[in-house]
Design an enzyme around this catalytic site. Structure first.
Site, PDB file in Angstrom:
ATOM      1  N   GLU A   1      43.689 -86.660  -9.098  1.00  0.00           N
ATOM      2  CA  GLU A   1      43.731 -86.390  -7.658  1.00  0.00           C
ATOM      3  C   GLU A   1      42.900 -87.420  -6.908  1.00  0.00           C
ATOM      4  OE1 GLU A   1      45.421 -83.914  -5.991  1.00  0.00           O
ATOM      5  OE2 GLU A   1      46.356 -83.514  -7.937  1.00  0.00           O
TER       6      GLU A   1
ATOM      7  N   GLU B   1      46.240 -75.477  -6.680  1.00  0.00           N
ATOM      8  CA  GLU B   1      47.472 -76.201  -6.362  1.00  0.00           C
ATOM      9  C   GLU B   1      48.368 -76.336  -7.591  1.00  0.00           C
ATOM     10  OE1 GLU B   1      46.427 -79.871  -4.470  1.00  0.00           O
ATOM     11  OE2 GLU B   1      45.868 -78.868  -2.603  1.00  0.00           O
TER      12      GLU B   1
ATOM     13  N   GLU C   1      36.535 -78.952  -5.135  1.00  0.00           N
ATOM     14  CA  GLU C   1      37.748 -79.780  -5.229  1.00  0.00           C
ATOM     15  C   GLU C   1      38.490 -79.510  -6.540  1.00  0.00           C
ATOM     16  OE1 GLU C   1      40.691 -81.794  -4.058  1.00  0.00           O
ATOM     17  OE2 GLU C   1      38.929 -82.052  -2.780  1.00  0.00           O
TER      18      GLU C   1
END
Length: 131
Positions: free
Chosen positions: A37, A85, A78
């Protein structure tokens, strides 16, 4: 055969140092997944500057620990957001309001952690240089 003796997840049957070793390997896999990411890579880059700076800016060990902790907290949130997600994407690619809400809430958590980090750092910098 029963699932107690033959669990779907072999990690559940591990004990002692074997469990710790395998949990560490799984965690390293998690870091690798997070590294995929862009946001996590940016936060790691910031952390490589901010964590050493915490030792210079903090006047006491408590201040130093707090400065370092809020930086690490951003990365933790995060990684959790990335996990949310991934789980949502696993369910399916089609748009659904519940999926959107889950992703939005994860994103909001990241934003709050960044705001907290900035607030603590600005207060410490103000105290160090203007106080």
């Amino acid at each position: 055969m029963s699932t107690v003796n033959n669990p779907v997840n072999p990690q559940k049957s591990r004990r002692g140092l074997d469990r710790i070793w395998h949990a560490t390997l799984i965690s390293l896999d998690g870091f690798r997944a997070g590294w995929g990411e862009a946001a996590f890579r940016q936060e790691v880059l910031c952390a490589t500057v901010m964590l050493p700076a915490a030792f210079w800016i903090g006047r006491t060990w408590v201040e130093t620990a707090l400065l370092a902790a809020v930086v690490v907290l951003v990365m933790i949130v995060e990684l959790l957001n990335t996990g949310i997600e991934a789980a949502i994407d696993r369910v399916g690619p089609e748009w659904h309001s519940f999926s959107k809400n889950a992703k939005d809430v994860g994103s909001a958590a990241v934003l709050l952690s960044i705001i907290l980090c900035c607030g603590v750092w600005f207060a410490a910098l103000w105290h160090r240089f203007a106080g």
